[in-house]
Design an enzyme around this catalytic site. Structure first.
Site, PDB file in Angstrom:
ATOM      1  N   ARG A 148      11.831  -1.293  10.688  1.00  0.00           N
ATOM      2  CA  ARG A 148      10.778  -0.898  11.621  1.00  0.00           C
ATOM      3  C   ARG A 148      10.699  -1.883  12.786  1.00  0.00           C
ATOM      4  O   ARG A 148      10.870  -3.082  12.607  1.00  0.00           O
ATOM      5  CB  ARG A 148       9.430  -0.861  10.888  1.00  0.00           C
ATOM      6  CG  ARG A 148       9.178   0.445  10.205  1.00  0.00           C
ATOM      7  CD  ARG A 148       7.987   0.450   9.305  1.00  0.00           C
ATOM      8  NE  ARG A 148       6.772  -0.176   9.801  1.00  0.00           N
ATOM      9  CZ  ARG A 148       5.606  -0.139   9.159  1.00  0.00           C
ATOM     10  NH1 ARG A 148       5.510   0.515   8.014  1.00  0.00           N
ATOM     11  NH2 ARG A 148       4.546  -0.726   9.649  1.00  0.00           N
ATOM     12  N   LYS A 199       0.834  -1.212   0.000  1.00  0.00           N
ATOM     13  CA  LYS A 199       0.000   0.000   0.000  1.00  0.00           C
ATOM     14  C   LYS A 199       0.864   1.256   0.000  1.00  0.00           C
ATOM     15  O   LYS A 199       0.632   2.188  -0.764  1.00  0.00           O
ATOM     16  CB  LYS A 199      -0.933   0.034   1.229  1.00  0.00           C
ATOM     17  CG  LYS A 199      -1.838  -1.158   1.373  1.00  0.00           C
ATOM     18  CD  LYS A 199      -2.705  -1.058   2.610  1.00  0.00           C
ATOM     19  CE  LYS A 199      -1.927  -0.993   3.917  1.00  0.00           C
ATOM     20  NZ  LYS A 199      -1.149  -2.199   4.241  1.00  0.00           N
ATOM     21  N   ARG A 203       0.008  -8.585  13.338  1.00  0.00           N
ATOM     22  CA  ARG A 203      -0.621  -7.542  12.503  1.00  0.00           C
ATOM     23  C   ARG A 203      -1.514  -8.175  11.435  1.00  0.00           C
ATOM     24  O   ARG A 203      -2.586  -7.648  11.118  1.00  0.00           O
ATOM     25  CB  ARG A 203       0.460  -6.670  11.856  1.00  0.00           C
ATOM     26  CG  ARG A 203       1.146  -5.754  12.872  1.00  0.00           C
ATOM     27  CD  ARG A 203       2.486  -5.228  12.378  1.00  0.00           C
ATOM     28  NE  ARG A 203       2.395  -4.516  11.125  1.00  0.00           N
ATOM     29  CZ  ARG A 203       3.436  -4.335  10.293  1.00  0.00           C
ATOM     30  NH1 ARG A 203       4.627  -4.827  10.603  1.00  0.00           N
ATOM     31  NH2 ARG A 203       3.261  -3.667   9.185  1.00  0.00           N
ATOM     32  N   ARG A 249      12.038  -5.648   4.819  1.00  0.00           N
ATOM     33  CA  ARG A 249      11.809  -4.224   4.504  1.00  0.00           C
ATOM     34  C   ARG A 249      12.772  -3.307   5.260  1.00  0.00           C
ATOM     35  O   ARG A 249      13.056  -3.505   6.434  1.00  0.00           O
ATOM     36  CB  ARG A 249      10.375  -3.827   4.879  1.00  0.00           C
ATOM     37  CG  ARG A 249      10.156  -2.327   4.752  1.00  0.00           C
ATOM     38  CD  ARG A 249       8.720  -1.942   4.792  1.00  0.00           C
ATOM     39  NE  ARG A 249       8.047  -2.341   6.015  1.00  0.00           N
ATOM     40  CZ  ARG A 249       6.739  -2.159   6.213  1.00  0.00           C
ATOM     41  NH1 ARG A 249       6.002  -1.619   5.269  1.00  0.00           N
ATOM     42  NH2 ARG A 249       6.186  -2.543   7.335  1.00  0.00           N
ATOM     43  N   ARG A 291      -9.273   1.367   9.336  1.00  0.00           N
ATOM     44  CA  ARG A 291      -8.768   0.032   9.638  1.00  0.00           C
ATOM     45  C   ARG A 291      -9.789  -0.818  10.360  1.00  0.00           C
ATOM     46  O   ARG A 291      -9.501  -1.961  10.692  1.00  0.00           O
ATOM     47  CB  ARG A 291      -7.539   0.176  10.527  1.00  0.00           C
ATOM     48  CG  ARG A 291      -6.264  -0.048   9.769  1.00  0.00           C
ATOM     49  CD  ARG A 291      -5.171  -0.095  10.769  1.00  0.00           C
ATOM     50  NE  ARG A 291      -4.023  -0.794  10.351  1.00  0.00           N
ATOM     51  CZ  ARG A 291      -3.016  -0.270   9.666  1.00  0.00           C
ATOM     52  NH1 ARG A 291      -3.078   0.945   9.221  1.00  0.00           N
ATOM     53  NH2 ARG A 291      -1.958  -0.984   9.429  1.00  0.00           N
TER      54      ARG A 291
HETATM   55  P1  AP5 Z   1       4.911  -1.509   1.763  1.00  0.00           P
HETATM   56  O1  AP5 Z   1       4.573  -0.703   0.562  1.00  0.00           O
HETATM   57  O2  AP5 Z   1       5.628  -0.827   2.870  1.00  0.00           O
HETATM   58  O3  AP5 Z   1       3.629  -2.290   2.296  1.00  0.00           O
HETATM   59  P2  AP5 Z   1       2.380  -1.789   3.137  1.00  0.00           P
HETATM   60  O4  AP5 Z   1       1.191  -2.498   2.619  1.00  0.00           O
HETATM   61  O5  AP5 Z   1       2.335  -0.294   3.184  1.00  0.00           O
HETATM   62  O6  AP5 Z   1       2.763  -2.422   4.540  1.00  0.00           O
HETATM   63  P3  AP5 Z   1       2.804  -1.764   5.994  1.00  0.00           P
HETATM   64  O7  AP5 Z   1       3.517  -2.758   6.866  1.00  0.00           O
HETATM   65  O8  AP5 Z   1       3.377  -0.392   5.950  1.00  0.00           O
HETATM   66  O9  AP5 Z   1       1.314  -1.709   6.325  1.00  0.00           O
HETATM   67  P4  AP5 Z   1       0.658  -1.556   7.661  1.00  0.00           P
HETATM   68  O10 AP5 Z   1      -0.704  -1.243   7.201  1.00  0.00           O
HETATM   69  O11 AP5 Z   1       0.797  -2.705   8.592  1.00  0.00           O
HETATM   70  O12 AP5 Z   1       1.503  -0.404   8.394  1.00  0.00           O
HETATM   71  P5  AP5 Z   1       1.156   1.077   8.796  1.00  0.00           P
HETATM   72  O13 AP5 Z   1       2.411   1.849   8.689  1.00  0.00           O
HETATM   73  O14 AP5 Z   1      -0.058   1.586   8.092  1.00  0.00           O
HETATM   74  O15 AP5 Z   1       5.765  -2.761   1.244  1.00  0.00           O
HETATM   75  C1  AP5 Z   1       6.271  -3.737   2.149  1.00  0.00           C
HETATM   76  C2  AP5 Z   1       7.622  -4.274   1.638  1.00  0.00           C
HETATM   77  O16 AP5 Z   1       7.434  -4.979   0.420  1.00  0.00           O
HETATM   78  C3  AP5 Z   1       8.665  -3.198   1.305  1.00  0.00           C
HETATM   79  O17 AP5 Z   1       9.933  -3.713   1.615  1.00  0.00           O
HETATM   80  C4  AP5 Z   1       8.510  -2.966  -0.202  1.00  0.00           C
HETATM   81  O18 AP5 Z   1       9.703  -2.503  -0.805  1.00  0.00           O
HETATM   82  C5  AP5 Z   1       8.157  -4.373  -0.659  1.00  0.00           C
HETATM   83  N1  AP5 Z   1       7.252  -4.410  -1.791  1.00  0.00           N
HETATM   84  C6  AP5 Z   1       6.136  -3.645  -1.988  1.00  0.00           C
HETATM   85  N2  AP5 Z   1       5.523  -4.026  -3.123  1.00  0.00           N
HETATM   86  C7  AP5 Z   1       6.253  -5.048  -3.629  1.00  0.00           C
HETATM   87  C8  AP5 Z   1       6.119  -5.896  -4.769  1.00  0.00           C
HETATM   88  N3  AP5 Z   1       5.105  -5.777  -5.629  1.00  0.00           N
HETATM   89  N4  AP5 Z   1       7.037  -6.876  -4.958  1.00  0.00           N
HETATM   90  C9  AP5 Z   1       8.064  -7.018  -4.117  1.00  0.00           C
HETATM   91  N5  AP5 Z   1       8.254  -6.257  -3.009  1.00  0.00           N
HETATM   92  C10 AP5 Z   1       7.348  -5.300  -2.779  1.00  0.00           C
HETATM   93  O19 AP5 Z   1       0.738   0.926  10.332  1.00  0.00           O
HETATM   94  C11 AP5 Z   1       1.683   0.573  11.323  1.00  0.00           C
HETATM   95  C12 AP5 Z   1       1.009   0.576  12.689  1.00  0.00           C
HETATM   96  O20 AP5 Z   1       0.472   1.900  12.973  1.00  0.00           O
HETATM   97  C13 AP5 Z   1      -0.203  -0.351  12.853  1.00  0.00           C
HETATM   98  O21 AP5 Z   1       0.187  -1.688  13.149  1.00  0.00           O
HETATM   99  C14 AP5 Z   1      -0.956   0.346  14.001  1.00  0.00           C
HETATM  100  O22 AP5 Z   1      -0.371   0.062  15.248  1.00  0.00           O
HETATM  101  C15 AP5 Z   1      -0.763   1.828  13.696  1.00  0.00           C
HETATM  102  N6  AP5 Z   1      -1.831   2.364  12.851  1.00  0.00           N
HETATM  103  C16 AP5 Z   1      -1.712   2.885  11.587  1.00  0.00           C
HETATM  104  N7  AP5 Z   1      -2.909   3.265  11.112  1.00  0.00           N
HETATM  105  C17 AP5 Z   1      -3.809   2.992  12.083  1.00  0.00           C
HETATM  106  C18 AP5 Z   1      -5.231   3.129  12.172  1.00  0.00           C
HETATM  107  N8  AP5 Z   1      -5.958   3.616  11.164  1.00  0.00           N
HETATM  108  N9  AP5 Z   1      -5.856   2.713  13.307  1.00  0.00           N
HETATM  109  C19 AP5 Z   1      -5.142   2.216  14.339  1.00  0.00           C
HETATM  110  N10 AP5 Z   1      -3.800   2.026  14.311  1.00  0.00           N
HETATM  111  C20 AP5 Z   1      -3.142   2.415  13.196  1.00  0.00           C
END
Ligand code: AP5
Length: 223
Positions: A158, A13, A169, A125, A86
């Protein structure tokens, strides 16, 4: 264009959100990035969020909703929301806010991926501490180890990308966030994107889903 991106951790994402925000020239609001920025600066919000993030749990709704409503006020000409909503309560709060400001969503893009692919992507990552762009040591390494190709910032792992936390997660995603696929399908806003394959392949599918490439699903008629 007002877009919500859904999908499990590791679906890509964040990677695709940066590309789409550049293509549309609209702000990216990524709740995880905002929290990490606050953790880095050791703010009150950062200290509160960190307790939940390090364990892979969701930050309480009232904290996240207030933060997103503030960010939306600064994005009157469109936005991409990554990581929000979420759960159902957050989706309803967003809907209420967008009705109040008469800015309906254009579409919800749901990225789908297998859990084992997600784990592989996340444990490798590395994230830029300056611009938040992501790399993967095995799949998409930076040109120079530890340094962001785009802004030269420092790359680090991270806290929540340890395998046990990644699995927690994913559990939370399936329990709390996956039901939003039905929520947005019921409003005729859902566009699904197969997120297996290379970044370029997924980007092409995402662009088709929002109608940037001819022959795609395109945004719903009311967008
Ligand atoms: P990446 O693009 O970083 O993936 P992502 O889907 O964004 O994964 P995240 O881990 O960032 O999602 P998340 O939703 O758990 O985290 P968030 O920061 O929102 O890609 C991942 C890896 O794969 C990278 O190394 C990339 O290079 C690689 N890659 C990507 N596409 C690829 C492809 N096609 N092929 C190969 N490699 C690829 O949230 C973190 C924390 O914040 C949560 O756990 C929670 O505690 C809190 N939080 C955030 N939002 C909320 C909310 N709305 N409510 C409550 N808590 C929240």
């Amino acid at each position: 264009m007002r877009l919500v991106l859904l999908g499990p951790p590791g679906a890509g994402k964040g990677t695709q959100a940066h590309r789409l925000a550049d293509r549309f020239g609209i702000p990216l609001i990524a709740t995880g990035d905002i929290f990490r920025n606050n953790v880095e600066r050791d703010t009150v919000l950062g200290r509160e969020a960190r307790r939940y993030m390090d364990a892979g749990e969701l930050v309480p709704d009232e904290v996240v909703v207030a933060m997103v409503v503030g960010a939306l006020e600064a994005a009157p000409d469109g936005f991409i929301l990554d990581g929000f909503p979420r759960n159902l309560a957050q989706a309803e709060a967003l809907e209420t806010e967008l009705e109040r400001t008469e800015q309906p969503l254009s579409a919800a893009l749901a990225f789908s991926i297998r859990d084992d692919t997600a784990v592989k992507r996340l444990v490798g990552r590395r994230t830029c501490t300056t611009c938040q762009r992501t790399y993967n040591l095995a799949l998409h390494p930076p040109k120079v180890g530890g340094v962001c190709d785009v802004c030269g910032g420092r790359l680090e792992q991270r806290q929540d990308d340890r395998e046990d936390t990644v699995r927690r997660r994913l559990e939370i995603y399936h329990e709390s966030t996956e039901p939003l696929i039905g929520f947005y399908a019921g409003r005729d806003l859902l566009r699904t994107v197969d997120a297996e394959g290379s970044e370029a392949e997924v980007a092409d599918r995402a662009e088709r889903a929002v109608g940037l490439v001819t022959g795609g699903q395109g945004p719903p008629a009311r967008a």
